[in-house]
Design an enzyme around this catalytic site. Structure first.
Site, PDB file in Angstrom:
ATOM      1  N   SER A   1     -15.102  90.284  87.406  1.00  0.00           N
ATOM      2  CA  SER A   1     -14.163  89.611  88.308  1.00  0.00           C
ATOM      3  C   SER A   1     -14.780  88.322  88.804  1.00  0.00           C
ATOM      4  O   SER A   1     -16.001  88.137  88.763  1.00  0.00           O
ATOM      5  CB  SER A   1     -13.833  90.506  89.523  1.00  0.00           C
ATOM      6  OG  SER A   1     -13.219  91.702  89.118  1.00  0.00           O
TER       7      SER A   1
ATOM      8  N   SER B   1     -10.395  92.179  84.109  1.00  0.00           N
ATOM      9  CA  SER B   1     -11.020  91.180  84.973  1.00  0.00           C
ATOM     10  C   SER B   1     -10.125  90.881  86.170  1.00  0.00           C
ATOM     11  O   SER B   1      -8.932  90.602  86.023  1.00  0.00           O
ATOM     12  CB  SER B   1     -11.276  89.891  84.178  1.00  0.00           C
ATOM     13  OG  SER B   1     -12.013  88.968  84.950  1.00  0.00           O
TER      14      SER B   1
ATOM     15  N   ASP C   1      -9.383  88.270  88.835  1.00  0.00           N
ATOM     16  CA  ASP C   1      -9.660  86.850  89.047  1.00  0.00           C
ATOM     17  C   ASP C   1      -8.691  86.296  90.082  1.00  0.00           C
ATOM     18  O   ASP C   1      -7.484  86.190  89.824  1.00  0.00           O
ATOM     19  CB  ASP C   1      -9.522  86.094  87.722  1.00  0.00           C
ATOM     20  CG  ASP C   1     -10.298  86.770  86.599  1.00  0.00           C
ATOM     21  OD1 ASP C   1     -11.474  87.093  86.818  1.00  0.00           O
ATOM     22  OD2 ASP C   1      -9.713  86.988  85.530  1.00  0.00           O
TER      23      ASP C   1
END
Length: 350
Positions: free
Chosen positions: A234, A272, A274
């Site tokens: 992340s 991920s 983000d």
């Protein structure tokens, strides 16, 4: 980390064309403060980083804000209200995934101490806590971070130079197979003959090993890559500016952090998380505002491309600074991450 730590520019890694601020940090935006609490005892490689838009009572004097979720594999708190109301009213915390609830509770208590009417005579409070998973290098199951740790990071928040690398929330983070962490950068802009800044602070814990692209085109590959190989980490981007923007404009600027991540070789994989959150210190939203109609100023939309470029450049450099400032680390169960700084130093002309 301070002292002899070398950052991206010390290795000749220039990002973009806009000039950096005097500190090349998010704290180039006047009033912004950053504090860290770091835990490295035993199998712990973790911590808390606090970013304060100003040093006053944030609940009473909120700042305009907006968030952009680039990929939502995350467990952050407070972003829904930021999206709806367009403001931030507490310090912004960065920490590990399992400490989000602890940070939330700590910020509630912190706000109540300064505003005893919260939840009784006036509204409740919306803590903002963002996270990355440091479980490869740290014993995340220990859930060792406490409310006192969180409040210590808030109390430590200062204007001026920002410690970078394996500090605070960045202590146990990894990026592109290297040791990740906290990094920051800024850009200076001129508008109507006046000087302004846009600064980024990144919590870098993302990127597939071998995908990193440096500004000079090189692709560092960490030796003996272990652990998760996919794009499963992340990154949290906090952006601050002293340019007057409305929340819609702040969201557009926050979104351009993704351009900076893409320049580094990231593609925001399925696993991920983000997230970019941007705020401006140019205006206060008064909790106890008595007027029905208030005047505001905001940037001419035809000039916003300058901020888009600044956001992309500062994001790229902030992540590189996180990598360059972080030494190699061995953590839980002997898990380790090499340092990008070592890779760069080995390839410098003798």
């Amino acid at each position: 980390m301070t002292g002899t730590v070398r950052l991206a520019r010390d290795y000749g890694l220039a990002c973009g064309t806009l000039p950096a601020g005097a500190l090349n940090a998010i704290t180039d935006v006047p009033g912004v403060r950053v504090g860290h609490l770091t835990r490295t005892d035993g199998d712990l490689r973790t911590g808390v980083t606090a970013v304060l838009p100003h040093g006053g009572n944030l609940y009473r004097d909120k700042v305009p804000a907006a968030a952009d979720v680039i990929n939502g594999f995350g467990k952050s708190a407070g972003l829904i209200q930021v999206e709806e109301l367009g403001s931030v009213e507490t310090p912004i915390l960065l920490t590990n995934t399992f400490a989000v609830g602890t940070g939330f509770n700590a910020l509630v208590r912190h706000a109540i101490r300064g505003n005893p009417d919260i939840g009784r005579e006036t509204a409740t409070v919306n803590p903002v806590v963002c996270e990355c998973n440091d479980g490869y290098l740290s014993d995340i199951q220990a859930m060792a971070l406490t409310e006192a740790d969180t409040l210590e990071a808030v109390a430590a928040a200062l204007e001026g130079p920002v410690a970078q690398g394996s500090v605070g929330a960045g202590t146990g983070m990894s990026a592109f197979g290297f040791k990740g962490g906290i990094g920051t950068a800024s850009r200076r802009l001129a508008l109507d003959g006046e000087g302004f800044h846009l600064g980024v602070l990144a919590l870098a814990n993302f990127g597939r090993a071998g995908d990193l692209v440096l500004p000079d085109g090189r692709r560092p590959v960490p030796p003996d890559v272990r652990g998760p190989r996919g794009e499963r980490g992340s990154v949290i981007l906090l952006m601050a500016t002293d340019i007057p923007l409305e929340s819609r404009q702040l969201r557009r600027v926050a979104r351009r952090g993704g351009a900076g991540l893409a320049r580094l070789g990231a593609y925001w994989g399925h696993g991920s998380g983000d997230i970019a959150l941007a705020f401006t210190t140019a205006r206060r939203i008064r909790h106890d505002q008595a007027r029905d109609i208030v005047e505001t100023a905001c940037l001419n939309e035809n000039r916003i491309d300058r901020l888009f470029r600044a956001a992309a450049e500062a994001t790229q450099e902030a992540v590189l600074n996180a990598l360059c400032a972080s030494p190699a680390m061995t953590g839980r169960d002997g898990h380790g991450r090499p340092s990008l700084a070592d890779w760069l130093s080995e390839r410098e002309p003798s």
